[in-house]
Design a protein around this motif. Structure first.
Motif, PDB file in Angstrom:
ATOM      1  N   CYS A  26      49.331  16.010 -41.411  1.00  0.00           N
ATOM      2  CA  CYS A  26      48.882  16.841 -42.518  1.00  0.00           C
ATOM      3  C   CYS A  26      50.094  17.439 -43.222  1.00  0.00           C
ATOM      4  O   CYS A  26      51.200  17.466 -42.670  1.00  0.00           O
ATOM      5  CB  CYS A  26      47.925  17.930 -42.073  1.00  0.00           C
ATOM      6  N   ILE A  27      49.853  17.910 -44.425  1.00  0.00           N
ATOM      7  CA  ILE A  27      50.868  18.615 -45.191  1.00  0.00           C
ATOM      8  C   ILE A  27      50.244  19.913 -45.672  1.00  0.00           C
ATOM      9  O   ILE A  27      49.140  19.936 -46.212  1.00  0.00           O
ATOM     10  CB  ILE A  27      51.389  17.732 -46.354  1.00  0.00           C
ATOM     11  N   PHE A  28      50.962  21.020 -45.398  1.00  0.00           N
ATOM     12  CA  PHE A  28      50.432  22.327 -45.758  1.00  0.00           C
ATOM     13  C   PHE A  28      50.355  22.467 -47.274  1.00  0.00           C
ATOM     14  O   PHE A  28      51.091  21.815 -48.028  1.00  0.00           O
ATOM     15  CB  PHE A  28      51.320  23.436 -45.193  1.00  0.00           C
ATOM     16  N   SER A  32      48.545  25.808 -42.993  1.00  0.00           N
ATOM     17  CA  SER A  32      48.155  25.081 -41.790  1.00  0.00           C
ATOM     18  C   SER A  32      47.513  23.775 -42.226  1.00  0.00           C
ATOM     19  O   SER A  32      47.350  23.543 -43.429  1.00  0.00           O
ATOM     20  CB  SER A  32      47.177  25.909 -40.945  1.00  0.00           C
ATOM     21  N   CYS A  33      47.142  22.951 -41.264  1.00  0.00           N
ATOM     22  CA  CYS A  33      46.415  21.730 -41.615  1.00  0.00           C
ATOM     23  C   CYS A  33      45.022  22.107 -42.139  1.00  0.00           C
ATOM     24  O   CYS A  33      44.466  23.134 -41.740  1.00  0.00           O
ATOM     25  CB  CYS A  33      46.289  20.823 -40.401  1.00  0.00           C
ATOM     26  N   PRO A  34      44.446  21.275 -42.988  1.00  0.00           N
ATOM     27  CA  PRO A  34      43.144  21.626 -43.561  1.00  0.00           C
ATOM     28  C   PRO A  34      42.012  21.429 -42.579  1.00  0.00           C
ATOM     29  O   PRO A  34      42.102  20.619 -41.649  1.00  0.00           O
ATOM     30  CB  PRO A  34      43.011  20.639 -44.728  1.00  0.00           C
ATOM     31  N   GLU A  35      40.954  22.191 -42.764  1.00  0.00           N
ATOM     32  CA  GLU A  35      39.710  21.889 -42.084  1.00  0.00           C
ATOM     33  C   GLU A  35      39.152  20.626 -42.745  1.00  0.00           C
ATOM     34  O   GLU A  35      39.149  20.501 -43.964  1.00  0.00           O
ATOM     35  CB  GLU A  35      38.720  23.034 -42.220  1.00  0.00           C
ATOM     36  N   PRO A  36      38.684  19.673 -41.973  1.00  0.00           N
ATOM     37  CA  PRO A  36      38.226  18.395 -42.560  1.00  0.00           C
ATOM     38  C   PRO A  36      36.828  18.494 -43.160  1.00  0.00           C
ATOM     39  O   PRO A  36      35.883  17.869 -42.678  1.00  0.00           O
ATOM     40  CB  PRO A  36      38.285  17.431 -41.380  1.00  0.00           C
ATOM     41  N   TYR A  37      36.701  19.278 -44.233  1.00  0.00           N
ATOM     42  CA  TYR A  37      35.395  19.450 -44.856  1.00  0.00           C
ATOM     43  C   TYR A  37      35.078  18.316 -45.825  1.00  0.00           C
ATOM     44  O   TYR A  37      33.920  17.943 -45.981  1.00  0.00           O
ATOM     45  CB  TYR A  37      35.343  20.778 -45.610  1.00  0.00           C
ATOM     46  N   TYR A  38      36.070  17.821 -46.531  1.00  0.00           N
ATOM     47  CA  TYR A  38      35.889  16.774 -47.522  1.00  0.00           C
ATOM     48  C   TYR A  38      36.658  15.536 -47.091  1.00  0.00           C
ATOM     49  O   TYR A  38      37.827  15.628 -46.735  1.00  0.00           O
ATOM     50  CB  TYR A  38      36.379  17.232 -48.896  1.00  0.00           C
ATOM     51  N   TRP A  39      35.970  14.390 -47.157  1.00  0.00           N
ATOM     52  CA  TRP A  39      36.536  13.129 -46.696  1.00  0.00           C
ATOM     53  C   TRP A  39      36.511  12.091 -47.806  1.00  0.00           C
ATOM     54  O   TRP A  39      35.558  12.048 -48.589  1.00  0.00           O
ATOM     55  CB  TRP A  39      35.726  12.580 -45.518  1.00  0.00           C
ATOM     56  N   GLY A  40      37.502  11.240 -47.808  1.00  0.00           N
ATOM     57  CA  GLY A  40      37.451  10.057 -48.649  1.00  0.00           C
ATOM     58  C   GLY A  40      36.617   8.980 -47.976  1.00  0.00           C
ATOM     59  O   GLY A  40      36.058   9.183 -46.893  1.00  0.00           O
ATOM     60  N   GLN A  41      36.563   7.815 -48.602  1.00  0.00           N
ATOM     61  CA  GLN A  41      35.746   6.722 -48.079  1.00  0.00           C
ATOM     62  C   GLN A  41      36.489   5.928 -47.007  1.00  0.00           C
ATOM     63  O   GLN A  41      35.881   5.131 -46.284  1.00  0.00           O
ATOM     64  CB  GLN A  41      35.313   5.781 -49.210  1.00  0.00           C
ATOM     65  N   TYR A  79      41.501   8.008 -43.194  1.00  0.00           N
ATOM     66  CA  TYR A  79      40.833   8.873 -44.152  1.00  0.00           C
ATOM     67  C   TYR A  79      41.748  10.025 -44.551  1.00  0.00           C
ATOM     68  O   TYR A  79      42.451  10.577 -43.702  1.00  0.00           O
ATOM     69  CB  TYR A  79      39.581   9.488 -43.537  1.00  0.00           C
ATOM     70  N   CYS A  80      41.708  10.413 -45.808  1.00  0.00           N
ATOM     71  CA  CYS A  80      42.339  11.672 -46.168  1.00  0.00           C
ATOM     72  C   CYS A  80      41.260  12.743 -46.245  1.00  0.00           C
ATOM     73  O   CYS A  80      40.100  12.462 -46.559  1.00  0.00           O
ATOM     74  CB  CYS A  80      43.155  11.585 -47.457  1.00  0.00           C
ATOM     75  N   VAL A  81      41.651  13.952 -45.899  1.00  0.00           N
ATOM     76  CA  VAL A  81      40.720  15.070 -45.806  1.00  0.00           C
ATOM     77  C   VAL A  81      41.349  16.311 -46.422  1.00  0.00           C
ATOM     78  O   VAL A  81      42.574  16.454 -46.478  1.00  0.00           O
ATOM     79  CB  VAL A  81      40.319  15.368 -44.344  1.00  0.00           C
ATOM     80  N   THR A  82      40.504  17.231 -46.829  1.00  0.00           N
ATOM     81  CA  THR A  82      40.967  18.513 -47.311  1.00  0.00           C
ATOM     82  C   THR A  82      39.819  19.511 -47.265  1.00  0.00           C
ATOM     83  O   THR A  82      38.661  19.132 -47.076  1.00  0.00           O
ATOM     84  CB  THR A  82      41.523  18.407 -48.744  1.00  0.00           C
ATOM     85  N   ASP A  83      40.184  20.786 -47.408  1.00  0.00           N
ATOM     86  CA  ASP A  83      39.179  21.829 -47.581  1.00  0.00           C
ATOM     87  C   ASP A  83      39.441  22.591 -48.881  1.00  0.00           C
ATOM     88  O   ASP A  83      38.849  23.647 -49.100  1.00  0.00           O
ATOM     89  CB  ASP A  83      39.152  22.787 -46.390  1.00  0.00           C
ATOM     90  N   PHE A  84      40.326  22.046 -49.701  1.00  0.00           N
ATOM     91  CA  PHE A  84      40.682  22.646 -50.989  1.00  0.00           C
ATOM     92  C   PHE A  84      41.101  24.103 -50.824  1.00  0.00           C
ATOM     93  O   PHE A  84      40.684  24.977 -51.596  1.00  0.00           O
ATOM     94  CB  PHE A  84      39.540  22.498 -51.997  1.00  0.00           C
ATOM     95  N   TYR A 105      47.124  22.331 -52.237  1.00  0.00           N
ATOM     96  CA  TYR A 105      46.088  22.295 -51.203  1.00  0.00           C
ATOM     97  C   TYR A 105      46.607  21.551 -49.983  1.00  0.00           C
ATOM     98  O   TYR A 105      47.341  20.570 -50.105  1.00  0.00           O
ATOM     99  CB  TYR A 105      44.830  21.603 -51.706  1.00  0.00           C
ATOM    100  N   ALA A 106      46.213  22.016 -48.807  1.00  0.00           N
ATOM    101  CA  ALA A 106      46.539  21.293 -47.596  1.00  0.00           C
ATOM    102  C   ALA A 106      45.743  19.992 -47.548  1.00  0.00           C
ATOM    103  O   ALA A 106      44.538  19.980 -47.810  1.00  0.00           O
ATOM    104  CB  ALA A 106      46.226  22.149 -46.373  1.00  0.00           C
ATOM    105  N   ILE A 107      46.428  18.909 -47.220  1.00  0.00           N
ATOM    106  CA  ILE A 107      45.821  17.585 -47.145  1.00  0.00           C
ATOM    107  C   ILE A 107      46.144  16.984 -45.782  1.00  0.00           C
ATOM    108  O   ILE A 107      47.271  17.108 -45.295  1.00  0.00           O
ATOM    109  CB  ILE A 107      46.368  16.649 -48.231  1.00  0.00           C
ATOM    110  N   GLY A 108      45.180  16.335 -45.192  1.00  0.00           N
ATOM    111  CA  GLY A 108      45.402  15.701 -43.897  1.00  0.00           C
ATOM    112  C   GLY A 108      44.983  14.248 -43.897  1.00  0.00           C
ATOM    113  O   GLY A 108      44.257  13.798 -44.782  1.00  0.00           O
TER     114      GLY A 108
END
Length: 122
Positions: free
Chosen positions: A50-52, A105-114, A95-100, A32-35
């Motif tokens: 980010c990492i693809f 490409s870089c992920p859409e920042p749908y999910y965020w850590g704390q 924050y790290c983010v992902t869209d699973f 999964y792409a992670i940003g």
């Protein structure tokens, strides 16, 4: 519900280093792409790196290029942000983010850590 968990922040002197970690307990981040985003005091959140998901291609904002390195360790199900030559202006919550999505490409920042606080100060 999947949660992203960041760790590794802290107080460091200018020129120092920190390594941030992003994990998702009980869930695999492989492919999964992670940003990484940051939010400095009084400012909006901005993308840092980010990492693809597909081939682990990496991206860096100009402000951190040459100083920060993003990587993933699939055996540990963790994505890292190695931060070197830290500057006071790097002070922020990270924050790290992902869209699973295993996107190229870089992920859409749908999910965020704390978030984890990084403070660079002497």
């Amino acid at each position: 519900q999947v949660q992203l968990v960041e760790s590794g922040g802290g107080l460091v002197q200018p020129g120092g280093s920190l390594r941030l970690s992003c994990a998702a307990p009980g869930f695999t981040l492989d492919n999964y792409a992670i940003g990484w985003f940051l939010q400095a005091p009084g400012k909006e959140r901005e993308g840092v790196s980010c990492i693809f998901g597909s081939d682990s291609t990496t991206y860096y904002a100009d402000s951190v290029k040459g100083r920060f390195t993003i990587s993933r360790d699939n055996a540990k199900n963790t994505v890292y942000l190695q931060m070197n030559s830290l500057r006071p202006e790097d002070t922020a919550v990270y924050y790290c983010v992902t869209d699973f999505t295993p996107r190229t490409s870089c992920p859409e920042p749908y999910y965020w850590g704390q978030g984890t606080q990084v403070t660079v100060s002497s």
